[in-house]
Design an enzyme around this catalytic site. Structure first.
Site, short mmCIF file in Angstrom:
data_model
loop_
_atom_site.label_atom_id
_atom_site.label_comp_id
_atom_site.label_asym_id
_atom_site.label_seq_id
_atom_site.Cartn_x
_atom_site.Cartn_y
_atom_site.Cartn_z
N HIS A 54 0.83 -1.20 0.00
CA HIS A 54 0.00 0.00 0.00
C HIS A 54 0.87 1.26 0.00
O HIS A 54 1.81 1.37 0.76
CB HIS A 54 -0.89 0.00 1.25
CG HIS A 54 -1.86 1.13 1.29
ND1 HIS A 54 -3.12 1.04 0.73
CD2 HIS A 54 -1.76 2.38 1.79
CE1 HIS A 54 -3.75 2.19 0.90
NE2 HIS A 54 -2.95 3.02 1.53
N ASP B 125 -14.64 3.83 7.79
CA ASP B 125 -13.68 4.71 7.10
C ASP B 125 -14.38 5.52 6.02
O ASP B 125 -14.04 6.68 5.80
CB ASP B 125 -12.52 3.90 6.51
CG ASP B 125 -11.49 4.82 5.86
OD1 ASP B 125 -10.91 5.66 6.61
OD2 ASP B 125 -11.28 4.76 4.63
N ARG C 181 -13.91 13.90 7.42
CA ARG C 181 -12.61 14.57 7.55
C ARG C 181 -12.34 15.46 6.34
O ARG C 181 -11.78 16.56 6.47
CB ARG C 181 -11.49 13.53 7.68
CG ARG C 181 -11.50 12.80 9.03
CD ARG C 181 -10.70 11.50 8.94
NE ARG C 181 -9.31 11.73 8.61
CZ ARG C 181 -8.56 10.88 7.92
NH1 ARG C 181 -9.04 9.74 7.49
NH2 ARG C 181 -7.30 11.16 7.66
N SER D 74 -7.09 4.99 9.35
CA SER D 74 -7.79 4.86 8.07
C SER D 74 -7.10 3.82 7.18
O SER D 74 -7.73 2.89 6.66
CB SER D 74 -7.82 6.22 7.37
OG SER D 74 -8.22 6.12 6.03
N LYS E 115 -8.24 -0.60 6.78
CA LYS E 115 -8.55 -1.22 5.49
C LYS E 115 -7.62 -2.39 5.20
O LYS E 115 -8.02 -3.41 4.65
CB LYS E 115 -8.47 -0.17 4.37
CG LYS E 115 -9.67 0.78 4.41
CD LYS E 115 -9.56 1.90 3.39
CE LYS E 115 -8.62 2.97 3.86
NZ LYS E 115 -8.67 4.21 3.10
N1 URA Z 1 -5.11 7.29 2.55
C1 URA Z 1 -6.11 6.73 3.27
O1 URA Z 1 -6.60 5.66 2.94
N2 URA Z 1 -6.57 7.37 4.36
C2 URA Z 1 -6.06 8.54 4.78
O2 URA Z 1 -6.52 9.07 5.77
C3 URA Z 1 -5.01 9.13 4.02
C4 URA Z 1 -4.55 8.49 2.91
#
Ligand code: URA
Ligand code: CA
Length: 434
Positions: free
Chosen positions: A82, A161, A168, A183, A187
């Site tokens: 990621h 999220d 946010r 966040s 995931k």
């Molecule tokens: N990428 C994400 O998935 N979440 C964030 O808060 C910032 C970047």
């Protein structure tokens, strides 16, 4: 428990208990806690922060707000990779097939473009026919067949999220270390990989502008992974200029293909090799970086890595012939050069602005509902530290909609700073956290 008391506690900088974090998160997802109370708490978190214990609990509560995916039908160790988001960062499209061609199992859920940063799903969809919306059964079947599949997040993955991110975004609280870590890691935990490799970017084209902040974020996320019993590693990498040449969807796919063909060298290729080597070690395919790099090079040289990409594309319904002939990808109707207006050295790049220049001609979305144009984007000819003469080409703009061209050209010219001496060279990978 009362939400107003939880908000007050965080305003005063006190740590929230597990029960308080769960009360807020579960109530918010069930829509029993309204957006105005959630935004007050998120703002208090933005100001006062969260300690490691709170951040880990928030991450787990978020991950468990929806389906926790079970990837056990895939044989072997499943690795996930990621990036925290950047410009001309097309590593995933090359890393997935490259690591898979050497024996790793790469099961990855990706995202779409966000603000100035590109998204892997948008890039893959520029390949004619490619479908990112596979169900779990076909996702796992594709990984079992060719070693790699990249799909969109399923609707029931971390609903907390989806709600919190949108909140946010409109309350200017995206850039909180604890909230970003929760966040991203929620995931990753929910999507079921056994091992997680993070590329945490810092610089003018990243969400973290300072390397210290990126390093701290990397430590937090690795610690969350450790507590959740998922081995996590993080590379802290430089995003002070576009990583590759291409900024834009089909252009980035073409660049990834050229790298797998062995036709291009540079930072993008170097980072692809390093990330892939870490994945091979984490997947226990190789026991050292040296062995992994040797194996990766063999796979590039033999064409096996490119074949794996072609196979993955085919299994996703796309046209695998793009791997032999990138002219089969969508092409923009016009290519317009952007030239240097003085002599000097490329001293600084406002990389987020370069990303926004590509967005302005249609490579990304300005509003959620916008359609992207897969063909358009930029091809950056110059890198930090290059010497340029007045009139020399800095970048090529690939456009279809002439109306947006002047905005992109102006943004690009403002984004590339030419000075009287070369800048100090930066390091592509500044830290490895494990
Ligand atoms: N990428 C994400 O998935 N979440 C964030 O808060 C910032 C970047
Ligand atoms: Ca990009």
């Amino acid at each position: 428990m009362r939400m107003s008391e939880i908000i007050r506690k965080k305003q005063l900088g006190e740590a929230l208990s597990h029960e308080e974090i769960r009360y807020f998160l579960d109530g918010y997802v069930r829509e029993e806690i309204p957006d105005y109370q959630a935004s007050a708490l998120v703002m208090a978190i933005w100001f006062m922060g969260m300690n490691m214990e709170e951040t880990a609990e928030l991450t787990l509560a978020m991950a468990e707000s929806g389906a926790m995916i079970d990837l056990s039908p895939i044989q072997g160790i499943k690795v996930d990779k990621h990036s925290s988001g950047g410009v001309a960062d097309t590593t995933t499209i090359a890393v997935g097939p490259l690591a898979a061609s050497c024996g790793a199992k790469v099961a990855k859920m990706s995202g779409r473009g966000l603000s100035f940063s590109g998204g892997t799903l948008d890039k893959l969809e520029s390949i004619p026919g490619f479908r990112v919306d596979q169900d779990m059964e076909s996702f796992m079947k594709i990984v079992n067949t060719c070693g790699v599949s990249i799909i969109g997040q399923t609707a029931d993955l971390v609903p907390a999220d989806k709600k919190l991110y949108a909140l946010r975004d409109v309350t200017s609280t995206v850039d909180s270390m604890a909230l970003i870590a929760a966040s991203i890691m929620s995931k990753k935990l929910a999507s079921g990989g056994d091992k997680i490799l993070l590329d945490v970017k810092w610089g003018s084209g990243a969400f973290m502008k300072r390397s210290d902040d990126a390093l701290e974020l990397a430590h937090i996320m690795v610690e969350i992974g450790r507590r959740a019993k998922r081995e996590t590693r993080a590379l802290v990498t430089d995003m002070n200029q576009p990583l590759g040449h291409a900024v834009g969807n089909a252009l980035e796919v073409a660049e990834a293909i050229e790298i797998l063909r062995g036709e291009r060298e540079g930072d993008l290729k170097d980072l692809i090799m390093e990330l892939s080597a870490h994945l091979l070690e984490m997947a226990q395919v190789c026991s050292s970086r040296e062995e992994a790099l040797r194996k990766l090079k063999e796979s590039l040289d033999s064409g096996k890595a490119l074949e794996t990409l072609a196979h993955m594309i085919e299994l996703h319904g796309g046209d695998p012939k793009v791997c032999e002939d990138t002219d089969l990808l969508p092409r923009a109707s016009r290519v317009v050069p952007v030239c240097a207006e003085k002599n000097g050295w490329i001293q600084f790049m406002h990389t987020d602005e370069i990303g926004m220049a590509a967005v302005s001609i249609g490579a990304g979305r300005k509003r959620k509902e916008d359609q992207i144009d897969p063909a358009v984007g930029l091809w950056m000819e110059k890198r930090l530290g290059d010497e340029v003469q007045e009139g020399e080409v800095l970048a090529q703009c690939y456009v279809n909609d002439e109306g947006s061209l002047s905005e992109a050209v102006n943004r690009l010219k403002r984004a590339v700073i030419i000075g009287e001496k070369p800048p100090r060279a930066g390091k592509l990978i500044s830290d490895i956290v494990e």
